[in-house]
Design an enzyme around this catalytic site. Sequence first.
Site, PDB file in Angstrom:
ATOM      1  N   CYS A 262     -10.521  -3.198  -4.566  1.00 60.21           N
ATOM      2  CA  CYS A 262      -9.541  -4.199  -5.013  1.00 60.21           C
ATOM      3  C   CYS A 262     -10.232  -5.450  -5.552  1.00 60.21           C
ATOM      4  CB  CYS A 262      -8.585  -4.555  -3.875  1.00 60.21           C
ATOM      5  SG  CYS A 262      -7.381  -3.247  -3.538  1.00 60.21           S
TER       6      CYS A 262
ATOM      7  N   GLU B  32      -2.854  -4.732  -3.162  1.00 62.66           N
ATOM      8  CA  GLU B  32      -3.322  -5.678  -4.188  1.00 62.66           C
ATOM      9  C   GLU B  32      -3.329  -5.036  -5.574  1.00 62.66           C
ATOM     10  OE1 GLU B  32      -4.592  -4.969  -1.240  1.00 62.66           O
ATOM     11  OE2 GLU B  32      -6.067  -6.461  -0.613  1.00 62.66           O
TER      12      GLU B  32
ATOM     13  N   ASN C 286       0.848  -1.193   0.000  1.00 58.08           N
ATOM     14  CA  ASN C 286       0.000   0.000   0.000  1.00 58.08           C
ATOM     15  C   ASN C 286       0.883   1.242   0.000  1.00 58.08           C
ATOM     16  OD1 ASN C 286       0.612  -0.827   2.694  1.00 58.08           O
ATOM     17  ND2 ASN C 286      -1.082   0.335   3.532  1.00 58.08           N
TER      18      ASN C 286
ATOM     19  N   CYS D  37      -4.083   0.549  -2.548  1.00 60.51           N
ATOM     20  CA  CYS D  37      -3.876  -0.694  -1.794  1.00 60.51           C
ATOM     21  C   CYS D  37      -2.799  -1.564  -2.436  1.00 60.51           C
ATOM     22  CB  CYS D  37      -5.160  -1.509  -1.743  1.00 60.51           C
ATOM     23  SG  CYS D  37      -6.503  -0.763  -0.809  1.00 60.51           S
TER      24      CYS D  37
ATOM     25  N   CYS E 266     -10.196  -4.943  -0.069  1.00 59.63           N
ATOM     26  CA  CYS E 266     -11.329  -4.010  -0.009  1.00 59.63           C
ATOM     27  C   CYS E 266     -12.186  -4.168  -1.272  1.00 59.63           C
ATOM     28  CB  CYS E 266     -10.827  -2.573   0.127  1.00 59.63           C
ATOM     29  SG  CYS E 266     -10.216  -1.867  -1.417  1.00 59.63           S
TER      30      CYS E 266
END
Length: 136
Positions: free
Chosen positions: A95, A61, A48, A59, A92
């Site tokens: 993502c 990911e 992140n 983020c 989240c």
Amino acid sequence: MAVMDKGSEAELLEAARAARSHAYAPYSHFAVGAAVRTGSGRVFTGVNVENAAYPAGICAERVAAAAAIAAGERELVTCAVVGPNGKPCPPCGICRQFLAEFNEQMTLLLEDGEGGMIRRTLSDLLPGSFGSSHLQ
Ligand code: THU
């Protein structure tokens, strides 16, 4: 599609754990690392990256997935995510949507808080998602 054994799943989680040390999270102090394995077997990591303008942060990911795409990969098979304290760090909503673009059936690997691994399928976490077919 590449088949992963349990060993390589553990390796992917370890890659996410190692990447986490490079997280830039001076505001939340919640460092996250992610590692994506592609169909060709390559692994891309992300962290992140926060920003003083908070919503501009991104983020781990999405950073990992974007690195894979930027390298010319298109099939994202598995994504491991590691947050603080070994506790589960599920992706989240943004993502989930971002990852689903490249494989709704992607396997997600999370820590379980007890030294083990949680395995999920992305479509179970984002049922009925909006995709390219809805644009037609
Ligand atoms: N974050 C991630 O990088 N991945 C997740 O799966 C959950 C949240 C980041 C965003 C923000 O920088 C910090 O963790 C706290 O929400």
